[in-house]
Motif scaffolding. Structure first.
Motif, PDB file in Angstrom:
ATOM      1  N   THR A  16       0.834  -1.193   0.000  1.00  0.00           N
ATOM      2  CA  THR A  16       0.000   0.000   0.000  1.00  0.00           C
ATOM      3  C   THR A  16       0.871   1.245   0.000  1.00  0.00           C
ATOM      4  OG1 THR A  16      -0.154  -0.124   2.410  1.00  0.00           O
ATOM      5  CG2 THR A  16      -1.929  -1.139   1.135  1.00  0.00           C
ATOM      6  N   LEU A  17       0.239   2.388  -0.339  1.00  0.00           N
ATOM      7  CA  LEU A  17       0.996   3.603  -0.609  1.00  0.00           C
ATOM      8  C   LEU A  17       1.441   4.356   0.638  1.00  0.00           C
ATOM      9  CD1 LEU A  17      -0.867   5.093  -3.693  1.00  0.00           C
ATOM     10  CD2 LEU A  17       0.953   3.383  -3.590  1.00  0.00           C
ATOM     11  N   ASP A  18       1.036   3.926   1.836  1.00  0.00           N
ATOM     12  CA  ASP A  18       1.452   4.637   3.034  1.00  0.00           C
ATOM     13  C   ASP A  18       2.850   4.239   3.496  1.00  0.00           C
ATOM     14  OD1 ASP A  18       0.313   2.118   3.579  1.00  0.00           O
ATOM     15  OD2 ASP A  18       0.103   2.606   5.693  1.00  0.00           O
ATOM     16  N   GLN A  19       3.420   3.157   2.939  1.00  0.00           N
ATOM     17  CA  GLN A  19       4.683   2.638   3.454  1.00  0.00           C
ATOM     18  C   GLN A  19       5.836   2.707   2.449  1.00  0.00           C
ATOM     19  OE1 GLN A  19       5.213   1.347   6.702  1.00  0.00           O
ATOM     20  NE2 GLN A  19       3.211   2.264   7.061  1.00  0.00           N
ATOM     21  N   ILE A  20       5.656   3.412   1.335  1.00  0.00           N
ATOM     22  CA  ILE A  20       6.641   3.316   0.254  1.00  0.00           C
ATOM     23  C   ILE A  20       7.679   4.432   0.260  1.00  0.00           C
ATOM     24  CG2 ILE A  20       4.944   2.176  -1.225  1.00  0.00           C
ATOM     25  CD1 ILE A  20       4.706   4.835  -2.737  1.00  0.00           C
ATOM     26  N   PHE A  21       7.569   5.417   1.119  1.00  0.00           N
ATOM     27  CA  PHE A  21       8.343   6.637   0.938  1.00  0.00           C
ATOM     28  C   PHE A  21       9.741   6.569   1.548  1.00  0.00           C
ATOM     29  CE2 PHE A  21       3.870   7.710   0.740  1.00  0.00           C
ATOM     30  CZ  PHE A  21       3.816   8.439  -0.437  1.00  0.00           C
ATOM     31  N   ARG A  22       9.832   6.057   2.775  1.00  0.00           N
ATOM     32  CA  ARG A  22      11.123   6.099   3.462  1.00  0.00           C
ATOM     33  C   ARG A  22      12.186   5.332   2.681  1.00  0.00           C
ATOM     34  NH1 ARG A  22      10.616   2.897   8.003  1.00  0.00           N
ATOM     35  NH2 ARG A  22      11.807   1.300   6.958  1.00  0.00           N
ATOM     36  N   GLY A  23      13.304   5.997   2.485  1.00  0.00           N
ATOM     37  CA  GLY A  23      14.404   5.383   1.769  1.00  0.00           C
ATOM     38  C   GLY A  23      14.349   5.573   0.276  1.00  0.00           C
ATOM     39  N   TRP A  24      13.177   5.932  -0.253  1.00  0.00           N
ATOM     40  CA  TRP A  24      13.025   6.143  -1.690  1.00  0.00           C
ATOM     41  C   TRP A  24      12.822   7.617  -2.026  1.00  0.00           C
ATOM     42  CZ3 TRP A  24      13.383   2.067  -5.164  1.00  0.00           C
ATOM     43  CH2 TRP A  24      13.431   0.795  -4.585  1.00  0.00           C
ATOM     44  N   VAL A  25      12.312   8.396  -1.067  1.00  0.00           N
ATOM     45  CA  VAL A  25      12.070   9.817  -1.283  1.00  0.00           C
ATOM     46  C   VAL A  25      12.811  10.593  -0.204  1.00  0.00           C
ATOM     47  CG1 VAL A  25      10.352  11.629  -1.494  1.00  0.00           C
ATOM     48  CG2 VAL A  25       9.791   9.300  -2.234  1.00  0.00           C
ATOM     49  N   PRO A  26      13.782  11.430  -0.559  1.00  0.00           N
ATOM     50  CA  PRO A  26      14.534  12.180   0.455  1.00  0.00           C
ATOM     51  C   PRO A  26      13.611  13.081   1.279  1.00  0.00           C
ATOM     52  CG  PRO A  26      15.576  12.350  -1.714  1.00  0.00           C
ATOM     53  CD  PRO A  26      14.233  11.721  -1.932  1.00  0.00           C
ATOM     54  N   GLY A  27      13.960  13.250   2.552  1.00  0.00           N
ATOM     55  CA  GLY A  27      13.235  14.171   3.410  1.00  0.00           C
ATOM     56  C   GLY A  27      11.906  13.675   3.920  1.00  0.00           C
ATOM     57  N   THR A  28      11.523  12.430   3.568  1.00  0.00           N
ATOM     58  CA  THR A  28      10.244  11.885   4.023  1.00  0.00           C
ATOM     59  C   THR A  28      10.480  10.719   4.959  1.00  0.00           C
ATOM     60  OG1 THR A  28       9.987  10.239   2.264  1.00  0.00           O
ATOM     61  CG2 THR A  28       9.248  12.475   1.788  1.00  0.00           C
ATOM     62  N   ASN A  29       9.426  10.373   5.696  1.00  0.00           N
ATOM     63  CA  ASN A  29       9.516   9.205   6.555  1.00  0.00           C
ATOM     64  C   ASN A  29       8.126   8.644   6.790  1.00  0.00           C
ATOM     65  OD1 ASN A  29      11.150   7.415   8.322  1.00  0.00           O
ATOM     66  ND2 ASN A  29       9.725   8.172   9.857  1.00  0.00           N
ATOM     67  N   SER A  30       8.030   7.325   6.790  1.00  0.00           N
ATOM     68  CA  SER A  30       6.792   6.628   7.167  1.00  0.00           C
ATOM     69  C   SER A  30       7.204   5.421   7.997  1.00  0.00           C
ATOM     70  CB  SER A  30       5.996   6.212   5.935  1.00  0.00           C
ATOM     71  OG  SER A  30       6.803   5.526   5.002  1.00  0.00           O
ATOM     72  N   PHE A  31       6.749   5.391   9.249  1.00  0.00           N
ATOM     73  CA  PHE A  31       7.199   4.366  10.188  1.00  0.00           C
ATOM     74  C   PHE A  31       6.501   3.029   9.949  1.00  0.00           C
ATOM     75  CE2 PHE A  31       8.098   8.142  12.875  1.00  0.00           C
ATOM     76  CZ  PHE A  31       9.445   7.916  13.057  1.00  0.00           C
ATOM     77  N   ASP A  32       7.211   1.967  10.298  1.00  0.00           N
ATOM     78  CA  ASP A  32       6.582   0.665  10.498  1.00  0.00           C
ATOM     79  C   ASP A  32       6.131   0.646  11.951  1.00  0.00           C
ATOM     80  OD1 ASP A  32       5.838  -1.929  10.792  1.00  0.00           O
ATOM     81  OD2 ASP A  32       7.772  -2.808  10.307  1.00  0.00           O
ATOM     82  N   VAL A  33       4.833   0.921  12.190  1.00  0.00           N
ATOM     83  CA  VAL A  33       4.391   1.221  13.550  1.00  0.00           C
ATOM     84  C   VAL A  33       3.819   0.042  14.297  1.00  0.00           C
ATOM     85  CG1 VAL A  33       3.936   3.625  13.038  1.00  0.00           C
ATOM     86  CG2 VAL A  33       2.134   1.956  12.717  1.00  0.00           C
ATOM     87  N   GLY A  34       3.621  -1.098  13.633  1.00  0.00           N
ATOM     88  CA  GLY A  34       3.226  -2.256  14.413  1.00  0.00           C
ATOM     89  C   GLY A  34       1.787  -2.646  14.318  1.00  0.00           C
ATOM     90  N   ASP A  35       0.949  -2.242  15.276  1.00  0.00           N
ATOM     91  CA  ASP A  35      -0.361  -2.884  15.400  1.00  0.00           C
ATOM     92  C   ASP A  35      -1.286  -2.590  14.235  1.00  0.00           C
ATOM     93  OD1 ASP A  35      -0.772  -0.238  16.096  1.00  0.00           O
ATOM     94  OD2 ASP A  35      -2.306  -0.703  17.574  1.00  0.00           O
TER      95      ASP A  35
END
Length: 679
Positions: A16-35
Motif C-alpha cells: 500500500t501507498l502509506d509505506q513506500i516513501f522512506r528510503g526512496w524519497v529524500p526528506g520523508t519518513n513513514s514508520f513501520d508502527v506495528g499494530d
C-alpha cells in the motif's frame, strides 16, 4: 520533486501507498508502527505531518484532492498507479494551498491509449512471519485489469482483492477495490473520467506485550493532569490484554473528470472536477460473555474539488526571453462528521461540522532568458477556518555544462500552510467530561524558508545526483491548552486550542541514480534536524515537552535507502529475461518515551511510582529493513515474481516500544500482461 514511476513502485516491496516513501524519497519518513501497519498515518515531509505536527500531508489523485490526505493512503494499492510525484518544501503551497506546508503527494493513475488493448492479471500468495501469534499469518494479493482501446478512446476496468492475516492477536484485514476510467480525444479537447471504490474490513488487534505478565497493583492511581477531574485508575495493571471487540470498515470513494483544451498552440486550458470521501466505522465484534468496548466511532471526511487552470507559453524569438505563466482559481468544499456510540448509553452522540468552503486564486510565472530561469508565484486563499492567507514563492536556477555533465544550481523561498480544524477555531460544546472553548483568532500552521539545491546529470541519462539543503521554520502549531474547570460546571474540564511554538527544520537531502549496462543503482540519504526554538505554557502536545534547543519527538535523525537492480537475459532459454532487486532502508535517531518498560517496572515494584514521570526518554539506534524483488519471464507475456519485505526477520521497533512489529513478509505470484495494437 521526486518521481516514483510504475516500474519503481513494482520493485518497492510494500503493498500500500502509506509505506513506500522512506528510503526512496529524500526528506520523508513513514514508520513501520506495528499494530496497524497499513492504517496508521505517519507520513511526514521535512518535519511536518504525521505523528509530528498532528496534521496530514495533502494528497491529490489525478488532480482531485484526496479526503483525509496521507491519513488514508493505506486504502490505495500500487497496481493501478502510473507514477507518484512528491513535491518537497513549502513552495508547493503556491499551486496547491492548505495541507502543503511541507510538501504534497500527487498520484496519477494509469490511462488507456486509443488503439491499444491490454489485459493485466496479478495473482500472489504468501505469509508474514510473526512471533506474536502461534501460526504465521497468510496473505494474498490479486488484481485484474482490462484496457480496451478504440479509435479515439480507451476504456479501463479493474479490480483488486487483498487479505492479510493478523500478525498480532485478533488482527487481520480484507481490502477490495474496483476502478474504471474512460479517456478520449476529440479535436482539441481531451477528456479523462475516473472512478474508484475501495473497502477495507479489519479487526482491531490487542497488544501482546503483557501476555506473559500478571501483576495487578490496585494501590496505584494515576494523578490527573492539571484541570482533569476524573483520575485514571489501574494504569499499572500489567496483565494480558482483553480482546478489543471491534471491527473497522473504511470505505473510499473517488470520482473525477479532467478536461484539457488546446485553445491555441501556446495556450492550454484545464478543468478538474471531482469528489473523494473516506468513511470509517467501528462496529461491535461480540465474543460470548466478553463485555463490549466503551465506545464505537464513525467518522466521515469528504472533499469536493473544482479547479480551473491555464498555461500560457510566451516566446519572443530564438535567443530572446521566454515565459511560462500558469494561473487559475479553485473552489473546495470540506465536509466532516463524527458519531460516537457509547456502550453504556442508549443514545449516539452525532456531530457534523458545518461545511468548510475554501476559495483560492493563484498565479505562477516562469520567465527565462538563455540559461537563467526564475519562478515567481503567489496564492491567495481563504475559508471559514482562517482569514486570508498569502503564500508566495520565489526561485532562481541556471545550468551549465562541463564536458558531458550538466550542472543545475538553484535557490528558492516559499511559504505553506495547513488550516486549523473546525474544533480548533469554533470549539466544542460540553459533552460528558470536557468542553473546548472557541478561539476565533487561531492561525493556520505554517512553514516557510529557503531551499538550496544542486543537480548534476549526464547527457546520456546514465547518471544523476541531487543535493539539497533546506532551512525552514515551522510555527503556529496547534495544541490543546488545559484551562481547568469549566465556568458553568465544575465537573467538566475546559480546554482551548492555541498556536504555539516554533521549530527549526533544517536538513540535507541527497539522491542519486547510476546505470551501467544491465546494472541500476539508486540511493537516498537524508539528515533531518527539527529543533524546538520556542515553546511556552502547559499544552497537551508531547512533541514540544522537550526544552528549547532539543530535537522534536517522533522524527528520525537520518533516513536512507539503497536499491540495486540487475537485469538479466537468456538465463535458461533464448527468450527469457528478468531482474533482481535488492534494497535496504534505514531510520535512526527517533526520540520518544518508553512507557511500556516504565509500566512494567512500576507494576513489579522495581522502581517507585512518580506521578510526574510518564516514561523513559530514549533515542532509537539504526533500524534496517532489507527487501527483495525478483521477476522472471516464463514467456513473453507471463512473469513469475517474488516480493520480500524485512527478509531478515527483524522485530526491532522504529517508532515506539508500544507498537510490536512483524517479521519477514513474503509474496509469490504470477503476472500476465498482454497488449494488442490496432493496425
Amino acid at each position: 520533486v521526486t518521481i516514483l514511476d510504475s516500474k519503481t513502485l513494482e520493485r518497492i516491496p510494500e503493498n500500500t501507498l502509506d509505506q513506500i516513501f522512506r528510503g526512496w524519497v529524500p526528506g520523508t519518513n513513514s514508520f513501520d508502527v506495528g499494530d496497524e501497519p497499513e492504517g496508521f498515518p505517519t507520513l511526514s515531509i521535512r518535519g511536518a505531518g504525521g505523528a509530528v505536527s498532528l496534521t496530514t500531508i495533502a494528497v491529490y489523485i489525478d488532480g482531485i484532492e484526496y479526503a483525509g490526505g496521507s491519513g488514508y493512503l493505506s486504502q490505495l494499492d500500487k497496481n493501478n498507479i502510473d507514477r507518484i510525484e512528491i513535491v518537497r518544501g513549502p513552495g508547493a503551497a503556491t499551486m496547491y494551498g492548505t495541507g502543503s506546508n511541507a510538501g504534497i503527494v500527487q498520484i496519477f493513475t494509469k490511462k488507456g491509449k486509443s488503439g491499444r488493448s491490454t489485459v493485466n492479471v496479478l495473482s500472489s500468495v504468501g505469509f508474514i512471519k510473526s512471533k506474536w501469534v502461534n501460526k504465521d499469518p497468510f496473505q494474498q494479493m490479486h488484481n485484474v485489469e482490462t484496457i480496451t482501446g478504440f479509435k479515439k478512446a480507451a476504456l479501463t476496468l479493474g479490480g483488486s482483492y487483498r487479505t492479510a492475516g493478523g500478525y498480532m492477536p485478533d488482527g487481520g484485514e480484507k481490502n477490495k477495490g474496483f476502478y474504471g476510467g474512460v479517456n478520449f480525444k476529440t479535436g482539441k479537447l481531451q477528456v479523462n473520467l475516473n472512478a474508484r471504490y475501495n473497502t477495507r474490513n479489519y479487526n482491531l488487534t490487542r497488544s501482546p506485550l503483557y501476555d506473559t505478565a500478571i501483576n495487578p497493583r490496585t494501590d496505584l492511581i494515576i494523578e490527573p493532569l492539571p484541570g482533569l477531574i476524573t483520575p485514571i485508575y489501574l494504569w499499572f495493571n500489567v496483565k494480558p490484554s482483553l480482546p478489543r471487540n471491534k471491527k473497522g470498515i473504511t470505505e473510499t470513494y473517488i470520482t473525477g473528470i479532467n478536461l484539457s483544451h488546446q485553445t491555441r498552440d501556446n495556450w492550454v486550458n484545464n478543468l478538474d472536477i471531482g469528489y473523494t470521501g473516506n468513511h470509517v466505522q467501528e462496529i461491535p465484534f461480540l465474543r460470548d460473555t466478553i463485555p463490549l468496548q466503551r465506545q464505537y466511532v464513525a467518522n466521515n471526511i469528504d472533499v469536493t474539488t473544482l479547479r480551473y487552470s491555464n498555461v500560457l507559453n510566451l516566446r519572443s524569438g530564438v535567443d530572446g526571453p521566454e515565459a511560462v505563466i500558469s494561473s487559475g482559481a479553485e473552489y473546495k468544499k470540506y465536509s466532516s462528521s463524527l458519531a460516537i456510540t457509547r456502550a453504556t448509553a442508549a443514545n449516539t452522540l452525532f456531530e457534523k461540522d458545518p461545511d468548510n468552503k475554501n476559495y483560492a486564486f493563484f498565479v505562477q510565472a516562469n520567465p527565462s532568458y538563455k540559461n537563467v530561469y526564475l519562478t515567481l508565484g503567489m496564492r491567495y486563499e481563504k475559508n471559514e477556518l482562517f482569514d486570508a492567507s498569502w503564500n508566495p514563492r520565489l526561485g532562481i536556477t541556471t545550468n551549465f555544462e562541463i564536458k558531458s555533465l550538466i550542472f543545475k544550481p538553484r535557490i528558492s523561498w516559499g511559504k505553506g500552510i495547513t488550516a486549523p480544524s473546525y474544533e480548533n477555531r469554533f470549539g466544542h460544546p460540553p459533552n460528558v467530561s470536557t468542553v473546548i472553548y472557541a478561539n476565533p483568532d487561531i492561525l493556520p500552521q505554517s512553514q516557510q524558508g529557503f531551499d538550496y539545491g544542486l543537480e548534476i546529470y549526464d547527457k546520456k541519462g546514465d547518471f544523476r545526483f541531487e543535493a539539497v539543503y533546506y532551512d525552514n521554520v515551522l510555527q503556529d502549531m496547534f495544541a490543546e491548552q488545559v484551562l481547568g474547570q469549566d465556568t458553568t460546571d465544575p465537573n467538566i474540564s475546559a480546554f482551548k486550542y492555541l498556536n504555539i511554538g516554533k521549530v527549526s527544520n533544517r536538513g540535507w537531502e541527497f539522491a542519486g541514480e547510476y546505470r551501467i549496462n544491465r546494472l541500476s543503482l539508486r540511493g537516498t540519504f537524508s539528515i533531518m534536524n527539527s529543533t524546538v526554538i520556542d515553546t511556552t505554557g502547559t499544552y497537551l502536545l508531547p512533541q514540544l515537552e522537550a526544552a528549547v534547543g532539543n530535537r522534536m519527538y517522533n522524527l528520525p535523525r537520518h533516513t536512507a535507502g539503497l536499491n540495486l537492480t540487475y537485469y538479466f537475459l537468456k538465463l535458461f532459454g533464448k527468450t527469457d529475461k528478468g531482474s533482481v532487486s535488492l534494497n535496504v532502508t534505514e531510520v535512526d535517531g527517533v526520540r520518544n518515551i518508553d512507557r511500556t518498560t516504565y509500566t512494567i517496572d512500576v507494576s513489579y515494584g522495581r522502581i517507585a511510582y512518580n506521578p510526574d514521570f510518564f516514561g523513559y526518554p530514549f533515542q532509537n539506534s539504526g533500524v534496517f529493513r532489507f527487501g527483495l524483488y525478483v521477476d522472471y519471464h516464463i514467456q513473453q507475456d507471463l512473469r513469475f515474481f517474488i516480493q520480500g519485505n524485512n527478509i531478515f526477520n527483524s522485530y526491532k521497533y522504529e517508532y515506539s516500544t508500544s507498537y510490536p512489529t512483524h517479521g519477514a513478509s513474503w509474496l509469490f505470484g504470477l503476472k500476465y500482461n498482454f497488449t494488442k495494437e490496432d493496425k
